[in-house]
Design a protein around this motif. Structure first.
Motif, PDB file in Angstrom:
ATOM      1  N   LEU A  64       0.837  -1.198   0.000  1.00 47.87           N
ATOM      2  CA  LEU A  64       0.000   0.000   0.000  1.00 47.87           C
ATOM      3  C   LEU A  64       0.873   1.250   0.000  1.00 47.87           C
ATOM      4  O   LEU A  64       2.101   1.163   0.066  1.00 47.87           O
ATOM      5  CB  LEU A  64      -0.897   0.023   1.239  1.00 47.87           C
ATOM      6  N   LYS A  65       0.218   2.400   0.009  1.00 45.82           N
ATOM      7  CA  LYS A  65       0.924   3.678   0.145  1.00 45.82           C
ATOM      8  C   LYS A  65       1.497   3.802   1.552  1.00 45.82           C
ATOM      9  O   LYS A  65       1.118   3.062   2.459  1.00 45.82           O
ATOM     10  CB  LYS A  65      -0.033   4.846  -0.088  1.00 45.82           C
ATOM     11  N   ASN A  66       2.364   4.775   1.718  1.00 41.29           N
ATOM     12  CA  ASN A  66       2.881   5.141   3.042  1.00 41.29           C
ATOM     13  C   ASN A  66       3.590   3.995   3.760  1.00 41.29           C
ATOM     14  O   ASN A  66       3.439   3.816   4.967  1.00 41.29           O
ATOM     15  CB  ASN A  66       1.764   5.724   3.917  1.00 41.29           C
ATOM     16  N   ARG A  79       3.214   0.783   3.837  1.00 41.07           N
ATOM     17  CA  ARG A  79       2.381  -0.216   4.488  1.00 41.07           C
ATOM     18  C   ARG A  79       2.218  -1.463   3.623  1.00 41.07           C
ATOM     19  O   ARG A  79       2.196  -1.387   2.410  1.00 41.07           O
ATOM     20  CB  ARG A  79       1.002   0.370   4.792  1.00 41.07           C
ATOM     21  N   LYS A 138       3.323  -1.101   9.001  1.00 41.07           N
ATOM     22  CA  LYS A 138       4.064   0.012   8.411  1.00 41.07           C
ATOM     23  C   LYS A 138       5.543  -0.292   8.630  1.00 41.07           C
ATOM     24  O   LYS A 138       5.973  -0.533   9.758  1.00 41.07           O
ATOM     25  CB  LYS A 138       3.689   1.336   9.067  1.00 41.07           C
ATOM     26  N   ASP A 149      -4.391   3.177   4.035  1.00 37.40           N
ATOM     27  CA  ASP A 149      -3.212   3.983   3.727  1.00 37.40           C
ATOM     28  C   ASP A 149      -2.865   4.967   4.831  1.00 37.40           C
ATOM     29  O   ASP A 149      -1.766   5.533   4.833  1.00 37.40           O
ATOM     30  CB  ASP A 149      -3.434   4.770   2.430  1.00 37.40           C
ATOM     31  N   THR A 150      -3.771   5.186   5.769  1.00 40.50           N
ATOM     32  CA  THR A 150      -3.500   6.176   6.806  1.00 40.50           C
ATOM     33  C   THR A 150      -3.618   5.645   8.221  1.00 40.50           C
ATOM     34  O   THR A 150      -3.255   6.338   9.170  1.00 40.50           O
ATOM     35  CB  THR A 150      -4.447   7.392   6.673  1.00 40.50           C
TER      36      THR A 150
END
Length: 97
Positions: free
Chosen positions: A51-53, A55, A70, A95-96
């Protein structure tokens, strides 16, 4: 890797006993690992999703549960960000979280 928040995993498996052994196995593997890239993770966990960030989502117990980690490859840290059912996963922003 240094896995941060094993307590989160333990609290989850106390409520979902069938996740205990798969989560312990994932933890043991991650704690011994020296992963340096997403490619290395994907080579071992083909069903994992990047995933983004920084992760990665791992499928736990035959894809019954989702585990979001993460990563900091530079510092060899794996942060447990989320563990839950598919329904729980559908209610978050992976993503967050």
């Amino acid at each position: 890797m240094h896995v941060i928040k094993k307590k989160t995993l333990k609290e989850f498996w106390e409520h979902h006993p069938n996740s205990e052994q798969p989560l312990k196995a994932w933890y043991r593997e991650a704690a011994r690992a020296r992963w340096g890239s997403w490619t290395e993770i994907k080579a071992l966990h083909r069903s994992a999703s990047v995933l983004k960030n920084n992760r990665v989502v791992f499928n736990i117990n035959g894809n019954q549960y989702r585990l979001i980690i993460k990563f900091s490859f530079k510092y060899q840290i794996a942060y447990v960000r989320f563990i839950g059912t598919h329904a729980d996963y559908d209610r978050i922003d992976a993503d967050t979280v």
